[in-house]
Each structure stands twice: as structure tokens, then as C-alpha cells.
Design an enzyme around this catalytic site. Structure first.
Site, PDB file in Angstrom:
ATOM      1  N   GLY A 286       0.851  -1.195   0.000  1.00 25.18           N
ATOM      2  CA  GLY A 286       0.000   0.000   0.000  1.00 25.18           C
ATOM      3  C   GLY A 286       0.878   1.233   0.000  1.00 25.18           C
ATOM      4  O   GLY A 286       1.148   1.853  -1.030  1.00 25.18           O
ATOM      5  N   ARG A 287       1.385   1.577   1.195  1.00 16.84           N
ATOM      6  CA  ARG A 287       2.173   2.800   1.376  1.00 16.84           C
ATOM      7  C   ARG A 287       3.294   2.958   0.348  1.00 16.84           C
ATOM      8  O   ARG A 287       3.493   4.041  -0.195  1.00 16.84           O
ATOM      9  CB  ARG A 287       2.797   2.770   2.783  1.00 16.84           C
ATOM     10  CG  ARG A 287       3.506   4.050   3.152  1.00 16.84           C
ATOM     11  CD  ARG A 287       4.351   3.862   4.432  1.00 16.84           C
ATOM     12  NE  ARG A 287       3.718   3.073   5.438  1.00 16.84           N
ATOM     13  CZ  ARG A 287       3.010   3.568   6.466  1.00 16.84           C
ATOM     14  NH1 ARG A 287       2.884   4.857   6.609  1.00 16.84           N
ATOM     15  NH2 ARG A 287       2.454   2.743   7.342  1.00 16.84           N
ATOM     16  N   CYS A 353      -9.666  22.214  17.210  1.00 17.61           N
ATOM     17  CA  CYS A 353      -9.618  22.533  18.641  1.00 17.61           C
ATOM     18  C   CYS A 353      -9.109  21.361  19.468  1.00 17.61           C
ATOM     19  O   CYS A 353      -9.860  20.746  20.245  1.00 17.61           O
ATOM     20  CB  CYS A 353     -11.009  22.945  19.101  1.00 17.61           C
ATOM     21  SG  CYS A 353     -11.585  24.342  18.156  1.00 17.61           S
TER      22      CYS A 353
HETATM   23  N1  LLP Z   1      -2.243  -6.019   3.831  1.00 13.87           N
HETATM   24  C1  LLP Z   1      -2.875  -5.963   5.006  1.00 13.87           C
HETATM   25  C2  LLP Z   1      -3.615  -7.123   5.462  1.00 13.87           C
HETATM   26  C3  LLP Z   1      -2.822  -4.789   5.788  1.00 13.87           C
HETATM   27  O1  LLP Z   1      -3.431  -4.756   6.958  1.00 13.87           O
HETATM   28  C4  LLP Z   1      -2.103  -3.667   5.312  1.00 13.87           C
HETATM   29  C5  LLP Z   1      -2.040  -2.425   6.082  1.00 13.87           C
HETATM   30  C6  LLP Z   1      -1.466  -3.767   4.052  1.00 13.87           C
HETATM   31  C7  LLP Z   1      -1.548  -4.961   3.346  1.00 13.87           C
HETATM   32  C8  LLP Z   1      -0.697  -2.630   3.466  1.00 13.87           C
HETATM   33  O2  LLP Z   1       0.383  -2.278   4.227  1.00 13.87           O
HETATM   34  P1  LLP Z   1       1.418  -1.179   3.697  1.00 13.87           P
HETATM   35  O3  LLP Z   1       2.131  -1.740   2.494  1.00 13.87           O
HETATM   36  O4  LLP Z   1       0.640   0.019   3.355  1.00 13.87           O
HETATM   37  O5  LLP Z   1       2.319  -0.962   4.847  1.00 13.87           O
HETATM   38  N2  LLP Z   1      -2.518   3.969   8.994  1.00 13.87           N
HETATM   39  C9  LLP Z   1      -1.179   3.492   9.267  1.00 13.87           C
HETATM   40  C10 LLP Z   1      -0.876   2.236   8.483  1.00 13.87           C
HETATM   41  C11 LLP Z   1      -1.864   1.119   8.722  1.00 13.87           C
HETATM   42  C12 LLP Z   1      -1.591  -0.111   7.917  1.00 13.87           C
HETATM   43  C13 LLP Z   1      -2.695  -1.094   8.031  1.00 13.87           C
HETATM   44  N3  LLP Z   1      -2.557  -2.288   7.242  1.00 13.87           N
HETATM   45  C14 LLP Z   1      -0.187   4.606   8.965  1.00 13.87           C
HETATM   46  O6  LLP Z   1      -0.596   5.686   8.585  1.00 13.87           O
HETATM   47  O7  LLP Z   1       1.022   4.433   9.152  1.00 13.87           O
END
Ligand code: LLP
Length: 425
Positions: A286-287, A353
Site C-alpha cells: 500500500g504505502r 480545537c
Molecule cells: N495487507 C494488510 C492485510 C494490511 O493490513 C495492510 C495495512 C497492508 C496490506 C498494506 O500495508 P502497507 O504496504 O501500506 O504498509 N494507517 C497506518 C498504516 C496502517 C496499515 C494497516 N494495514 C499509517 O498511517 O502508518
């Protein structure tokens, strides 16, 4: 690298003292669409994807973009056209993928709390795989599938109990986490899944956390998962695909995660050494596909010098950029047009706020009211986690492609924020 690019941000650079994304001056975006506004570089997204594609060249792999990172339809469309599948966690995300032109058979459905209605919706559409996270979910999914006269393709998310060495809120593969089935009981759970007539076991998956900046946790998790594949298949349940989840970090502030292709060269070497290199693979990034493809532009509303702190109050807030408030996360903040002269130490804060409404603490900036700032690395988990707190309409979003700027989400009006609400008689 161009001398004027910023570390970790190859898609943005200062040209003649003004910050540009691809061939577009970001000041023009702010002027035309107002602030706060998110701008995403299509080229940056595709180049992040290309790093994975290079790493996997010649392998059987399905890249499923974890759309929770950024679920704007146009962003999904870019990845769908580039051949990606999607990792979803709700019926809402499923609807978005379809609206963006994604195909159901390339969708995997993750998450610990899928409802019967969501299972039914996904089964009727024929999604590729349910990544199941508990025995209870297996039983319910079996029941829903049987009632529909279908077989649900399932993978079990195994919790490998590996420390991803990241923020506790975003580590997911440790024993104390709510995610996945325990490694110790995984073979038993697979035997149960294989015995249920409404299910077809197709794979195994894991996801150990997010913003991971080292290869070691992945290598450890891979070993643990491959040990299990061996045991599960020895117990008579064939595993068709292996899904290693997402989690690769990005450079927010001098972080040095491995590049996607370098990481996967290492991981594939291990897979080959253990005899699993020919298997169908899946990943759920994702990220790392969108994080550094996006910035949030925000105007300085007031400068407020104080006895202990100087505040730079901007028109974006924790409802637009929740990561600092939630995880004490660091995002670089830079002016669109740097001023000559001395900087001062300021806290960059929003108008909400709450004292927790800060975007950047103790930053050296030379800015005045009316200047526009860019909050960097804002492509992932910013707009997708935005809210209407303080009845603030969510920001506009644009996608930049070369010289072109496409408005991909209009700024919410106050009326938009209460459109679903009703007065009582
Ligand atoms: N697969 C599963 C099952 C997940 O739970 C997640 C992310 C991903 C893939 C993707 O992970 P990535 O490649 O994006 O790291 N809101 C938090 C991050 C939460 C991630 C949740 N799960 C932040 O802003 O750092």
C-alpha cells in the site's frame, strides 16, 4: 538525481525557486483548486510499481494494491490499468474497486471482521480470495457460501509472530495482535478449512506490519510461512499461492527502507533456495506504492509567536493529515517558494480545537501568512483516513500527469458534510 529534488521525493523538485510536481508548478494547483489540496504524481505511482515489477520479473506474481492507503477512484484506476489487483478490507472498498474498473478475480479480501453481507457481496461477484483471519470466520464464510451454492476461495492469514520493528499501532504479526491465526495451530485450522464443503483452500498469507524499513523481518516471516506450507501440504492440503502481504516502508525523514526490487531479490533468493520459487506469489503493498507520490498543499493562515513556542497555523489539520496526531509521525514540510533569510523554529499546527492537532513540531521555517507549504509523503494514509471533525470539508485531490492536472475529488462543502443527516420532526 536532480540537485533540486528533495530526499526521498524524486517526483518533486524546485525549479526556479518554485516547487514542481512532474511538469506542474504546485503553486498553480493551490491557486486553482484552493487549499488544503492533495496532489499525486501518476509517474511516481507507476515508478513505485515498476520497482516491484522489476523485482518479480519472470515470476508468477499478482500485485494487489492495498487500497486502504489511498482509495481515490483515479488512483485505483491507475493501478488497475497497470495490471494490479486489489487488497480490500470492506464492502465499501469492494464497491470502489468496481467503480474504478478493477476486476473481481484479482481482489483479495482481508480483515478480521467481515460481515455476512460483505461475504455474500464478494462471493456473488466472484472475488479471487478471502484472506480469513479466524476459525469463527471460516465457519461463517462456509455457511454463507453454502447458502449461495458457491465455494469460497480461502487463504488463512497466519500470524508468524515476527517483530517488524515499527510503531506498535502498525505492527500486526506479533502474538498480542488481533490479526491472523496462530502459527502453532495453523495446520489444524487448515485441516478444518479443507473439511468444510463451502470452502476451497487456495493459499496462505501473512502481513507483519507497516512502514517496515529492514529486510530481516520479511526474511524471518518467509521462513516461518514456508515451514508451514511444508507442514500443511504434508498434512494433505495443497497450497496454490503464497501471499507475503505488504508493509514496505518509505522515506519520510531519512528512513532507509530497501528498494522494492532489492528486497524482492533477497526474498526470492530465499524462496528459490527453499524450493518454492516456482509458486504463484501475491503481495499487498500500500504505502510503498503511493506514500511518496503525494503531497498536501496548505496555506499559512497566521503566524503566532508565543512565549515558549512559535506557531505556524495552516489551513490543513489533523482531520486532513491524521498521522502525526495518531502515531507521532513525521512528515517533511517545505515552502512552495522558499524565502531568502533566516528561519525560525515553529510548530506547524492546524485550526482544529485539540492540542493534538499538530502537523510538524520544531521545524525551521521562514514563512509568512499567505505562503503555501507542502506537507510531503502525504500520498498514503492521509486522505484515506481523513475525517470531517470540526465540520471541516475534506480536501480536494488532483492527479498530476506530466503537464496535466486532473481534479479527482472536489473539495467538500459544508453542505456535503451533513448531507446524510436528518432533523427530527
Ligand atoms: N495487507 C494488510 C492485510 C494490511 O493490513 C495492510 C495495512 C497492508 C496490506 C498494506 O500495508 P502497507 O504496504 O501500506 O504498509 N494507517 C497506518 C498504516 C496502517 C496499515 C494497516 N494495514 C499509517 O498511517 O502508518
Amino acid at each position: 538525481m536532480n540537485a533540486n529534488t528533495l530526499p526521498g521525493q524524486p517526483h518533486i523538485a524546485y525549479q526556479a525557486n518554485t516547487l514542481c510536481m512532474e511538469d506542474v508548478k504546485l503553486a498553480d494547483v493551490a491557486a486553482q483548486y484552493g487549499t488544503p489540496v492533495f496532489a499525486y504524481s501518476k509517474a511516481a505511482m507507476l515508478s513505485a510499481l515498476a520497482a516491484y515489477q522489476r523485482g518479480f520479473a519472470g515470476r508468477k506474481v499478482q500485485i494487489c494494491y492495498a487500497m486502504k492507503a489511498n482509495s481515490n477512484l483515479a488512483v485505483l484506476q491507475v493501478f488497475a490499468k497497470a495490471g494490479c489487483g486489489f487488497d480490500i478490507v470492506s464492502g465499501g472498498e469492494l464497491a470502489r474497486v468496481l467503480a474504478a474498473g478493477g476486476t473481481p478475480d484479482k481482489i483479495i479480501f482481508s480483515g478480521v471482521g467481515k460481515t455476512r453481507a460483505e461475504m455474500q457481496q464478494a462471493l456473488e461477484l466472484g472475488i479471487g480470495c478471502f484472506n480469513v483471519e479466524s476459525e469463527a470466520e471460516l465457519e461463517v464464510l462456509n455457511d454463507v457460501a453454502l447458502k449461495l451454492g458457491k465455494k469460497a476461495p480461502v487463504s488463512l492469514r497466519v500470524n508468524p509472530n515476527v517483530d517488524p520493528k515499527t510503531h506498535p499501532y502498525i505492527s500486526t504479526g506479533l502474538k498480542g495482535n488481533k490479526f491472523g491465526v496462530a502459527h502453532e495451530s495453523a495446520v489444524q485450522t487448515y485441516l478444518r478449512a479443507a473439511a468444510l464443503p463451502g470452502l476451497a483452500v487456495v493459499g496462505i498469507d501473512c502481513h507483519i506490519g507497516s512502514q517496515i524499513t529492514e529486510a530481516t523481518p520479511y526474511l524471518d516471516a518467509m521462513d516461518r510461512i514456508l515451514d508451514l506450507v511444508t507442514d500443511i501440504e504434508a498434512a494433505g492440503v495443497p497450497i496454490h499461492h503464497i501471499d507475503f502481504g505488504g508493509g514496505l516502508g518509505i522515506d519520510y525523514n531519512g528512513d532507509t527502507p530497501p528498494a522494492a526490487d532489492t528486497l524482492w531479490q533477497q526474498l526470492l533468493a530465499k524462496l528459490d533456495a527453499r524450493g518454492y520459487g516456482h509458486r504463484q506469489l501475491m503481495i499487498e503493498p500500500g504505502r510503498s506504492l503511493v506514500g511518496n507520490a503525494g503531497v498536501c498543499l496548505s496555506e499559512v493562515v497566521f503566524m503566532k509567536p508565543g512565549e515558549q513556542k512559535n506557531f505556524c497555523i495552516i489551513d490543513a489539520a489533523m482531520n486532513d493529515l491524521p498521522r502525526p496526531a495518531m502515531y507521532q509521525a513525521f512528515h517533511q514540510i517545505v515552502p512552495l517558494t522558499p524565502r531568502a533569510g533566516a528561519t525560525t523554529l515553529v510548530d506547524v499546527v492546524g485550526p482544529v480545537c485539540e492540542s493534538g492537532d499538530w502537523i510538524g513540531r520544531d521545524r525551521q521555517l521562514n514563512v509568512q501568512a499567505g505562503d503555501t507549504l507542502a506537507v510531503l509523503s502525504a500520498g498514503a494514509y492521509c486522505m484515506s483516513m481523513a475525517s470531517n471533525y470540526n465540520t471541516r470539508g475534506r480536501a480536494a485531490e488532483v492527479l498530476i500527469d506530466g503537464h496535466q492536472v486532473h481534479l479527482i475529488r472536489h473539495r467538500e462543502t459544508a453542505a456535503d458534510t451533513f448531507v446524510g443527516e436528518h432533523l427530527v420532526p
